[in-house]
Enzyme design. Sequence first.
Site, PDB file in Angstrom:
ATOM      1  N   ARG A   1       0.835  -1.209   0.000  1.00 30.56           N
ATOM      2  CA  ARG A   1       0.000   0.000   0.000  1.00 30.56           C
ATOM      3  C   ARG A   1       0.868   1.257   0.000  1.00 30.56           C
ATOM      4  O   ARG A   1       0.994   1.942  -0.996  1.00 30.56           O
ATOM      5  CB  ARG A   1      -0.953  -0.032   1.214  1.00 30.56           C
ATOM      6  CG  ARG A   1      -2.103   0.975   1.142  1.00 30.56           C
ATOM      7  CD  ARG A   1      -1.765   2.364   1.627  1.00 30.56           C
ATOM      8  NE  ARG A   1      -1.276   2.404   3.003  1.00 30.56           N
ATOM      9  CZ  ARG A   1      -0.789   3.504   3.563  1.00 30.56           C
ATOM     10  NH1 ARG A   1      -0.696   4.630   2.871  1.00 30.56           N
ATOM     11  NH2 ARG A   1      -0.333   3.478   4.805  1.00 30.56           N
TER      12      ARG A   1
ATOM     13  N   CYS B   1       5.519   9.469   0.352  1.00 30.77           N
ATOM     14  CA  CYS B   1       4.205  10.027   0.627  1.00 30.77           C
ATOM     15  C   CYS B   1       3.864  11.011  -0.479  1.00 30.77           C
ATOM     16  O   CYS B   1       4.592  11.981  -0.686  1.00 30.77           O
ATOM     17  CB  CYS B   1       4.169  10.738   1.982  1.00 30.77           C
ATOM     18  SG  CYS B   1       2.574  11.520   2.319  1.00 30.77           S
TER      19      CYS B   1
END
Length: 314
Positions: free
Chosen positions: A28, A253
Amino acid sequence: MTPPTALPMVVPAPGLPARVRVHEVGARDGLQNEKGTVPTEVKAEFVHRLAEAGLTTIEATSFVHPKWVPQLADAEQLFPLVSGLLVALPVLVPNERGLDRALALGARRVAVFASATESFAKANLNRTVDEALAMFESVVARAKTQGVHVRGYLSMCFGDPWEGAVPVPQVVRVCKALLDMGCDELSLGDTIGVATPGHVRRLLTALVEQGTPVETLGVHFHDTYGQALANTYAALEHGVTTVDASAGGLGGCPYAKSATGNLATEDLVWMLRGLGIDTGIDLDRLTATSVWMADRLGRPSPSRTVRALSHKEQ
């Protein structure tokens, strides 16, 4: 003659946990920032290979709107391909719609993603910290009525690219809010990798002093400044037994451009094995999995342990 597999000498250190649960985030968090599209079948095989290597908690995907994280737009297609595995498969749910999608596929573990800072809450969720917490309250409450385990991610616990160092009381306040609304565990995120061991100890001390059970805490370090393992060791000394890591060191991120890769699972397992701490993970199989995924992504793994072990085998 085949050379023996490299293994660290086991020298236990006093006061550390006997076992650590590795919360694998490669499928993920590791893949959400890829520039190219990773086929659903490759992601599914990645999760299967991670399970075969002994990972017992593998974060599978995120039910976020495809517009925001297009790499995970195939959540509905991916989850049924892995849901039969006998491992925990948490998924990220940003809101009630995401929770609906996850529950419809039988997900039994979900995670919400909060921020300790206003700047990142605005960039990531387009809300203030308190507005985001209010949104998560209904998500967590509904999940708990369904008997679903809820993890609370808290980003920017140590530093924020817009605000700088984050005051410890500010982080403690948001942690308490997440636990009070019903989260079963928290993951303390060093999103841009600026934490150092002393800062880790200070935050953990403050959390425990205000009543947070250490067994509800996990840590999620990025290796931007090469501090991820040192910070993990500090957390272990404090009694933390859940550590997030990403196979091969994949990830970053998408909303914090200064965030580099996660702590590599292989680097973590090498250190833990040397300390005599059990993880249940087969390092050889895990390394082979990361080499396999690196080939699919078209670049070498950033994990030093993967590079060392895979080079030794050649």
